[in-house]
Design a protein around this motif. Structure first.
Motif, PDB file in Angstrom:
ATOM      1  N   SER A 184       2.359  14.666   0.034  1.00 51.60           N
ATOM      2  CA  SER A 184       2.000  14.956  -1.353  1.00 51.60           C
ATOM      3  C   SER A 184       1.665  13.719  -2.169  1.00 51.60           C
ATOM      4  O   SER A 184       1.048  13.829  -3.227  1.00 51.60           O
ATOM      5  CB  SER A 184       3.152  15.713  -2.035  1.00 51.60           C
ATOM      6  OG  SER A 184       3.310  17.001  -1.483  1.00 51.60           O
ATOM      7  N   ILE A 185       2.069  12.537  -1.700  1.00 51.01           N
ATOM      8  CA  ILE A 185       1.883  11.327  -2.518  1.00 51.01           C
ATOM      9  C   ILE A 185       0.995  10.276  -1.873  1.00 51.01           C
ATOM     10  O   ILE A 185       0.696   9.258  -2.490  1.00 51.01           O
ATOM     11  CB  ILE A 185       3.245  10.684  -2.865  1.00 51.01           C
ATOM     12  CG1 ILE A 185       3.984  10.238  -1.593  1.00 51.01           C
ATOM     13  CG2 ILE A 185       4.097  11.632  -3.701  1.00 51.01           C
ATOM     14  CD1 ILE A 185       5.261   9.448  -1.852  1.00 51.01           C
ATOM     15  N   LYS A 186       0.540  10.502  -0.647  1.00 46.30           N
ATOM     16  CA  LYS A 186      -0.196   9.439   0.055  1.00 46.30           C
ATOM     17  C   LYS A 186      -1.497   9.070  -0.656  1.00 46.30           C
ATOM     18  O   LYS A 186      -1.881   7.888  -0.670  1.00 46.30           O
ATOM     19  CB  LYS A 186      -0.456   9.831   1.501  1.00 46.30           C
ATOM     20  CG  LYS A 186      -1.296  11.068   1.723  1.00 46.30           C
ATOM     21  CD  LYS A 186      -1.415  11.348   3.217  1.00 46.30           C
ATOM     22  CE  LYS A 186      -2.230  12.596   3.490  1.00 46.30           C
ATOM     23  NZ  LYS A 186      -2.324  12.861   4.952  1.00 46.30           N
ATOM     24  N   ASP A 187      -2.161  10.036  -1.274  1.00 42.83           N
ATOM     25  CA  ASP A 187      -3.397   9.712  -1.989  1.00 42.83           C
ATOM     26  C   ASP A 187      -3.113   8.892  -3.243  1.00 42.83           C
ATOM     27  O   ASP A 187      -3.895   8.001  -3.604  1.00 42.83           O
ATOM     28  CB  ASP A 187      -4.148  10.985  -2.358  1.00 42.83           C
ATOM     29  CG  ASP A 187      -4.754  11.681  -1.139  1.00 42.83           C
ATOM     30  OD1 ASP A 187      -4.885  11.021  -0.093  1.00 42.83           O
ATOM     31  OD2 ASP A 187      -5.084  12.880  -1.239  1.00 42.83           O
ATOM     32  N   VAL A 188      -1.995   9.191  -3.892  1.00 39.26           N
ATOM     33  CA  VAL A 188      -1.608   8.416  -5.075  1.00 39.26           C
ATOM     34  C   VAL A 188      -1.330   6.969  -4.679  1.00 39.26           C
ATOM     35  O   VAL A 188      -1.756   6.024  -5.356  1.00 39.26           O
ATOM     36  CB  VAL A 188      -0.372   9.040  -5.757  1.00 39.26           C
ATOM     37  CG1 VAL A 188       0.118   8.151  -6.893  1.00 39.26           C
ATOM     38  CG2 VAL A 188      -0.695  10.432  -6.274  1.00 39.26           C
ATOM     39  N   ALA A 204      -2.508   5.408  -2.017  1.00 41.13           N
ATOM     40  CA  ALA A 204      -3.753   4.783  -1.563  1.00 41.13           C
ATOM     41  C   ALA A 204      -4.626   4.327  -2.728  1.00 41.13           C
ATOM     42  O   ALA A 204      -5.303   3.299  -2.634  1.00 41.13           O
ATOM     43  CB  ALA A 204      -4.531   5.769  -0.686  1.00 41.13           C
ATOM     44  N   ASN A 205      -4.588   5.081  -3.830  1.00 42.07           N
ATOM     45  CA  ASN A 205      -5.487   4.798  -4.958  1.00 42.07           C
ATOM     46  C   ASN A 205      -4.817   4.073  -6.124  1.00 42.07           C
ATOM     47  O   ASN A 205      -5.456   3.856  -7.158  1.00 42.07           O
ATOM     48  CB  ASN A 205      -6.092   6.110  -5.463  1.00 42.07           C
ATOM     49  CG  ASN A 205      -6.920   6.814  -4.398  1.00 42.07           C
ATOM     50  OD1 ASN A 205      -7.642   6.164  -3.640  1.00 42.07           O
ATOM     51  ND2 ASN A 205      -6.801   8.132  -4.323  1.00 42.07           N
ATOM     52  N   ASP A 215       6.038  -8.337  -4.761  1.00 44.99           N
ATOM     53  CA  ASP A 215       4.728  -8.325  -4.114  1.00 44.99           C
ATOM     54  C   ASP A 215       4.378  -6.992  -3.458  1.00 44.99           C
ATOM     55  O   ASP A 215       3.230  -6.790  -3.044  1.00 44.99           O
ATOM     56  CB  ASP A 215       4.674  -9.416  -3.043  1.00 44.99           C
ATOM     57  CG  ASP A 215       4.960 -10.795  -3.612  1.00 44.99           C
ATOM     58  OD1 ASP A 215       4.534 -11.058  -4.744  1.00 44.99           O
ATOM     59  OD2 ASP A 215       5.618 -11.591  -2.907  1.00 44.99           O
ATOM     60  N   ALA A 216       5.325  -6.080  -3.325  1.00 47.13           N
ATOM     61  CA  ALA A 216       5.126  -4.866  -2.541  1.00 47.13           C
ATOM     62  C   ALA A 216       4.204  -3.876  -3.240  1.00 47.13           C
ATOM     63  O   ALA A 216       4.220  -3.738  -4.465  1.00 47.13           O
ATOM     64  CB  ALA A 216       6.462  -4.206  -2.252  1.00 47.13           C
ATOM     65  N   ASP A 217       3.417  -3.157  -2.442  1.00 44.16           N
ATOM     66  CA  ASP A 217       2.621  -2.051  -2.978  1.00 44.16           C
ATOM     67  C   ASP A 217       3.532  -0.888  -3.383  1.00 44.16           C
ATOM     68  O   ASP A 217       3.289  -0.215  -4.380  1.00 44.16           O
ATOM     69  CB  ASP A 217       1.628  -1.549  -1.922  1.00 44.16           C
ATOM     70  CG  ASP A 217       0.606  -2.604  -1.544  1.00 44.16           C
ATOM     71  OD1 ASP A 217       0.060  -3.265  -2.448  1.00 44.16           O
ATOM     72  OD2 ASP A 217       0.363  -2.778  -0.328  1.00 44.16           O
TER      73      ASP A 217
END
Length: 372
Positions: free
Chosen positions: A165-169, A171-172, A234-236
């Protein structure tokens, strides 16, 4: 302890929704070691639960009652007022040991606190069956069988379904995002494994999509995390882990509010009934949870069942949750104790965690596990 043998537990369709004592087990689903089991005597077993503050333990007792009725044995469920009342549970265990029972069932609030008691059981020849929570460093010969959810697997199931449910969030995202986790404690092995299973699987999934991860918060979970590859700054993605000072919904809610109040929080996991209800209590003030991550909703995932969590799954406040089968753990714990009291050698009985959401809550595979 002897090597574990994985026993697949299939919930039979004849079990009725509601987890009542009238639930039945098809003969073909019974683990081989318990088939045709009969008690040699009218045993009476003390069953140490973690508390009576969660309906989870009510469901476990339904399973105990069903098994006891089938086998002609008796039991007494005992536990402290709260899962944080570790000393109270230890005192209850010691009192039970002094009565020299034929066997003892144990769901330890804190695994390190019961090691001395377990050594006493080994010395006195009292077989112990742990249920819900295993004890990895139990004295040799003390625990004859574990009847526990595979908590690492269960935590992984929560992470996998949340990530979808959150992978697109992620990624973008233009900047760093936060995924929260609220664990009611860092002392019980089942919560440790479940929280760790979620963290490790989430790290794996995030890194597979080319993003970096840091873990912050509670020291135990930070140190136990596998594969985090970045410093917090530094983490995404930062996985923020909170543990309250005591095991209460109110204190879990306070921890959840601190996570959910951050503008870059995109998801949160409550790793058992108390923690998940705490997340929902926090959301009552903040109103940020929902099922549309693309629209800015924070994605919430729970664990266990109970009316509050089930309602949140049904109305989309949580996208779903992972449930166990406390009824079957209680049921098999009594069977294991009876077999042990008869002198039988035993193999452990692991059970899976099951994902449920609004689309499968009424299915015959899931409904029996959604205890109130």
């Amino acid at each position: 302890m002897k090597a574990k043998k994985v026993i697949a537990l299939v919930m039979c369709a004849a079990m009725v929704a509601g987890m009542s004592a009238s639930s039945v087990m098809a003969a073909d689903d019974m683990p081989e070691q318990f088939k045709d089991l009969k008690a040699n005597e009218a045993y009476d077993f003390p069953m140490m639960v973690k508390s009576f503050q969660s309906t989870y333990w009510d469901a476990a007792q339904e399973g105990m009652k069903k098994a006891a009725d089938e086998l002609g044995v008796t039991y007494k469920a005992q536990g402290p007022n709260s899962e944080s009342d570790i000393a109270d549970q230890v005192n209850m265990i010691n009192t039970a040991i002094a009565a020299k029972p034929a066997g003892l069932g144990l769901a330890a609030c804190d695994t390190s606190s019961v090691l001395s008691a377990l050594q006493q059981c080994a010395d006195k020849g009292i077989p112990v069956v742990t249920f819900d929570t295993g004890i990895a460093d139990a004295p040799e010969g003390s625990v004859v069988c574990e009847v526990c959810t595979d908590n690492t697997q269960a935590g992984s199931v929560a992470a996998e379904n949340m990530y979808n449910s959150i992978k697109d969030v992620i990624a973008n995202a233009d900047g760093q995002v936060i995924i929260g986790e609220v664990n009611q404690d860092a002392t019980a092995q089942n919560i440790q494994q479940r929280g760790g299973g979620f963290i490790d699987k989430m790290i794996e999934l995030i890194q597979a999509d080319g993003k970096t991860v840091a873990v912050k918060g509670n020291e135990f979970y930070v140190n136990a995390a596998k594969g985090a590859d970045a410093k917090e700054a530094d983490a995404d993605v930062v996985i923020q882990v909170a543990v309250p000072a005591q095991t209460t919904v109110e204190l879990c809610s306070t921890e959840a509010q601190a996570i959910l109040s951050q503008e870059n929080c995109i998801a949160i996991f409550g790793s058992n009934q108390t923690a998940a209800e705490g997340v929902l209590a926090a959301n009552a003030n903040l109103n940020v949870l929902g099922s549309d991550a693309a629209a800015g909703d924070v994605i919430g995932v729970g664990f266990d069942a109970g009316s509050i969590i089930k309602a949140a799954v049904q109305d989309g406040t949580f996208i779903g949750a992972v449930t166990q089968s406390p009824l079957m753990m209680g049921y098999y714990a009594i069977y294991a104790l009876t077999a042990a009291a008869n002198g039988q050698e035993l193999e452990d009985v692991p059970t899976d965690g099951y994902w449920y959401d609004s689309t499968n809550m009424d299915s015959e595979e899931i409904a029996p596990n959604l205890y109130d």
